[in-house]
Structure formats: structure tokens, C-alpha cells
Design a protein around this motif. Structure first.
Motif, PDB file in Angstrom:
ATOM      1  N   GLU A  83       0.824  -1.211   0.000  1.00  0.00           N
ATOM      2  CA  GLU A  83       0.000   0.000   0.000  1.00  0.00           C
ATOM      3  C   GLU A  83       0.858   1.262   0.000  1.00  0.00           C
ATOM      4  O   GLU A  83       0.396   2.324  -0.394  1.00  0.00           O
ATOM      5  N   GLN A  84       2.110   1.129   0.432  1.00  0.00           N
ATOM      6  CA  GLN A  84       3.005   2.279   0.566  1.00  0.00           C
ATOM      7  C   GLN A  84       3.977   2.453  -0.597  1.00  0.00           C
ATOM      8  O   GLN A  84       4.754   3.393  -0.594  1.00  0.00           O
ATOM      9  N   ILE A  85       3.954   1.550  -1.574  1.00  0.00           N
ATOM     10  CA  ILE A  85       4.944   1.649  -2.650  1.00  0.00           C
ATOM     11  C   ILE A  85       4.357   2.284  -3.904  1.00  0.00           C
ATOM     12  O   ILE A  85       3.191   2.092  -4.227  1.00  0.00           O
ATOM     13  N   THR A  86       5.211   3.015  -4.586  1.00  0.00           N
ATOM     14  CA  THR A  86       4.831   3.703  -5.820  1.00  0.00           C
ATOM     15  C   THR A  86       5.166   2.839  -7.031  1.00  0.00           C
ATOM     16  O   THR A  86       5.865   1.818  -6.904  1.00  0.00           O
ATOM     17  N   ASN A  87       4.736   3.270  -8.206  1.00  0.00           N
ATOM     18  CA  ASN A  87       5.110   2.569  -9.439  1.00  0.00           C
ATOM     19  C   ASN A  87       6.621   2.585  -9.618  1.00  0.00           C
ATOM     20  O   ASN A  87       7.217   1.594 -10.060  1.00  0.00           O
ATOM     21  N   GLU A  88       7.259   3.684  -9.282  1.00  0.00           N
ATOM     22  CA  GLU A  88       8.720   3.766  -9.377  1.00  0.00           C
ATOM     23  C   GLU A  88       9.375   2.764  -8.431  1.00  0.00           C
ATOM     24  O   GLU A  88      10.341   2.089  -8.794  1.00  0.00           O
ATOM     25  N   ASP A  89       8.847   2.640  -7.212  1.00  0.00           N
ATOM     26  CA  ASP A  89       9.366   1.647  -6.262  1.00  0.00           C
ATOM     27  C   ASP A  89       9.252   0.244  -6.850  1.00  0.00           C
ATOM     28  O   ASP A  89      10.177  -0.568  -6.725  1.00  0.00           O
ATOM     29  N   ILE A  90       8.131  -0.037  -7.485  1.00  0.00           N
ATOM     30  CA  ILE A  90       7.906  -1.360  -8.079  1.00  0.00           C
ATOM     31  C   ILE A  90       8.934  -1.639  -9.168  1.00  0.00           C
ATOM     32  O   ILE A  90       9.519  -2.722  -9.213  1.00  0.00           O
ATOM     33  N   ARG A  91       9.180  -0.661 -10.041  1.00  0.00           N
ATOM     34  CA  ARG A  91      10.209  -0.841 -11.086  1.00  0.00           C
ATOM     35  C   ARG A  91      11.576  -1.079 -10.454  1.00  0.00           C
ATOM     36  O   ARG A  91      12.338  -1.952 -10.888  1.00  0.00           O
ATOM     37  N   ASN A  92      11.900  -0.305  -9.419  1.00  0.00           N
ATOM     38  CA  ASN A  92      13.208  -0.422  -8.774  1.00  0.00           C
ATOM     39  C   ASN A  92      13.359  -1.760  -8.045  1.00  0.00           C
ATOM     40  O   ASN A  92      14.427  -2.376  -8.098  1.00  0.00           O
ATOM     41  N   LEU A  93      12.307  -2.215  -7.381  1.00  0.00           N
ATOM     42  CA  LEU A  93      12.369  -3.505  -6.692  1.00  0.00           C
ATOM     43  C   LEU A  93      12.521  -4.653  -7.689  1.00  0.00           C
ATOM     44  O   LEU A  93      13.288  -5.587  -7.446  1.00  0.00           O
ATOM     45  N   GLY A  94      11.810  -4.574  -8.808  1.00  0.00           N
ATOM     46  CA  GLY A  94      11.956  -5.602  -9.841  1.00  0.00           C
ATOM     47  C   GLY A  94      13.376  -5.670 -10.357  1.00  0.00           C
ATOM     48  O   GLY A  94      13.961  -6.752 -10.491  1.00  0.00           O
ATOM     49  N   ALA A  95      13.959  -4.504 -10.631  1.00  0.00           N
ATOM     50  CA  ALA A  95      15.339  -4.452 -11.126  1.00  0.00           C
ATOM     51  C   ALA A  95      16.310  -4.987 -10.080  1.00  0.00           C
ATOM     52  O   ALA A  95      17.244  -5.727 -10.403  1.00  0.00           O
ATOM     53  N   TYR A  96      16.100  -4.623  -8.826  1.00  0.00           N
ATOM     54  CA  TYR A  96      17.012  -5.061  -7.758  1.00  0.00           C
ATOM     55  C   TYR A  96      16.971  -6.574  -7.577  1.00  0.00           C
ATOM     56  O   TYR A  96      18.011  -7.246  -7.634  1.00  0.00           O
ATOM     57  N   PHE A  97      15.784  -7.134  -7.354  1.00  0.00           N
ATOM     58  CA  PHE A  97      15.709  -8.574  -7.095  1.00  0.00           C
ATOM     59  C   PHE A  97      16.169  -9.397  -8.295  1.00  0.00           C
ATOM     60  O   PHE A  97      16.798 -10.440  -8.128  1.00  0.00           O
ATOM     61  N   SER A  98      15.882  -8.921  -9.505  1.00  0.00           N
ATOM     62  CA  SER A  98      16.327  -9.673 -10.687  1.00  0.00           C
ATOM     63  C   SER A  98      17.842  -9.619 -10.853  1.00  0.00           C
ATOM     64  O   SER A  98      18.423 -10.496 -11.495  1.00  0.00           O
ATOM     65  N   SER A  99      18.492  -8.621 -10.251  1.00  0.00           N
ATOM     66  CA  SER A  99      19.951  -8.501 -10.361  1.00  0.00           C
ATOM     67  C   SER A  99      20.698  -9.417  -9.399  1.00  0.00           C
ATOM     68  O   SER A  99      21.907  -9.600  -9.534  1.00  0.00           O
TER      69      SER A  99
END
Length: 193
Positions: A83-99
Motif C-alpha cells: 500500500e506504501q509503494i509507488t510505481n517507481e518503487d515497483i520498477r526499482n524492486l523488480g530491477a534489484y531482485f532480478s539482479s
């Protein structure tokens, strides 16, 4: 000539707009600090029924976060976080975990069960979506090396129609006819790849 010029302008516009929304792995790492409590340091879970996120495909992570945030997927621990994350946070989390480097699978303590699981994977055509090495791709989950009990839970949830989002229809179709024995064997096989 106009079609070519128009196409070139469209391609340039798309290319430039994608740079404006490029993911920031460092920001994803910082945002993921809250995730480590359940999903483990470096995205490798040590908790029962909690998936490892390290090495999951970027788009898969993003879509799961969107499904949680929208309420299509439900989890008591995840809801207040998403509930507290933005679309930008989602993009950044996807990039981080996939790395991150995926979890190293444990030694196979039951090769006969893995053999049955491999047969189930072929029979259910799992590789057609999850790739030949079960590393996933795009919005399709990595299964290789995932926690065994989490895979059992996920397959049971798909079979019962309790898990939604993404390839839910395909997964429900695949999981529904699986016996409990096949689910156990399939989860064991994938966890030890």
C-alpha cells in the motif's frame, strides 16, 4: 518517406521515454530493506512458505507487486507494505531482485522423487512457460532453486483457485489435475535444480 520518418520519430519517442522511467537498482536495494525480514538477505528466504526473490525475472516481481497492491493477490504481511509503494518503487524492486544471484539449490536427498517430478514437469509442459532450465522469463516465475514447501503451497493454491494474477488461468489448468503426490514430486524436483 513520411511513414518511415513517422516510424522513426515514434521509435525515438519510445526510446527516450523509457530512459525517463529506467529502474534504479540502488534505490530498489534500499527499498528492499523491509523485504529482508521475510524474504531474507539478498532475497534468499530462510522462512517456511516465503519465496526467495533473488534472480526472479524483473517483470515477474513487478507484476506480483502490482497484484498485491491492487488486492488481486492477498497476504496479511504484504498488504501494508504494498500500500506504501509507488510505481517507481515497483520498477526499482523488480530491477534489484532480478539482479541478485538466485539461491543455490540444496543437495538432492531423494533422486527418485526428483525423477518423478521431472516426469511431471514434462507431462505438464512446465518448460513451455518457465523455460527449459526453469529460470523463468519476463513475467513468468523462476522455479529452479525455489523453496520446496513454497512450491507445494503455490501449486495447491493454484489447484484450489486461491491464487490469482498473471498466468493464473494457465496455472490453474496445469495444477488442477495434479495429484498430491505429483505436486510433492514436482516441487522437490524444481527446488533441487
Amino acid at each position: 518517406m513520411r511513414v518511415t520518418l513517422g516510424g522513426a520519430l515514434l521509435a525515438a519517442t519510445i526510446a527516450c521515454s523509457s530512459f525517463a522511467h529506467a529502474a534504479d537498482v540502488a534505490a530498489g536495494k534500499q527499498k528492499a530493506e523491509v523485504c529482508a525480514g521475510c524474504h531474507g538477505d539478498n532475497g534468499i528466504s530462510q522462512m517456511e512458505n516465503i519465496p526467495s526473490l533473488a534472480g526472479q525475472p524483473d517483470q515477474f516481481i513487478q507484476w506480483q507487486l502490482v497484484y498485491f497492491r491492487a488486492g488481486a493477490r492477498k497476504n496479511e504481511q504484504m498488504q501494508p507494505i504494498v500500500e506504501q509503494i509507488t510505481n517507481e518503487d515497483i520498477r526499482n524492486l523488480g530491477a534489484y531482485f532480478s539482479s541478485l544471484t538466485p539461491p543455490k539449490p540444496p543437495a538432492d536427498d531423494d533422486p527418485d522423487l526428483s525423477k518423478k517430478g521431472a516426469q511431471a514437469a514434462v507431462g505438464r509442459r512446465c518448460a513451455s512457460c518457465h523455460t527449459d532450465n526453469f529460470a523463468g522469463t519476463k513475467a513468468v516465475a523462476r522455479l529452479a532453486g525455489q523453496r520446496e514447501e513454497y512450491l507445494v503451497k503455490a501449486l495447491h493454491d493454484y489447484k484450489a483457485g486461491q491464487r490469482v494474477g498473471g498466468g493464473q488461468a494457465a496455472m490453474a489448468d496445469v495444477a488442477y489435475p495434479l495429484s498430491d503426490e505429483e505436486i510433492t514430486a514436482l516441487a522437490h524436483y524444481l527446488a533441487h535444480l
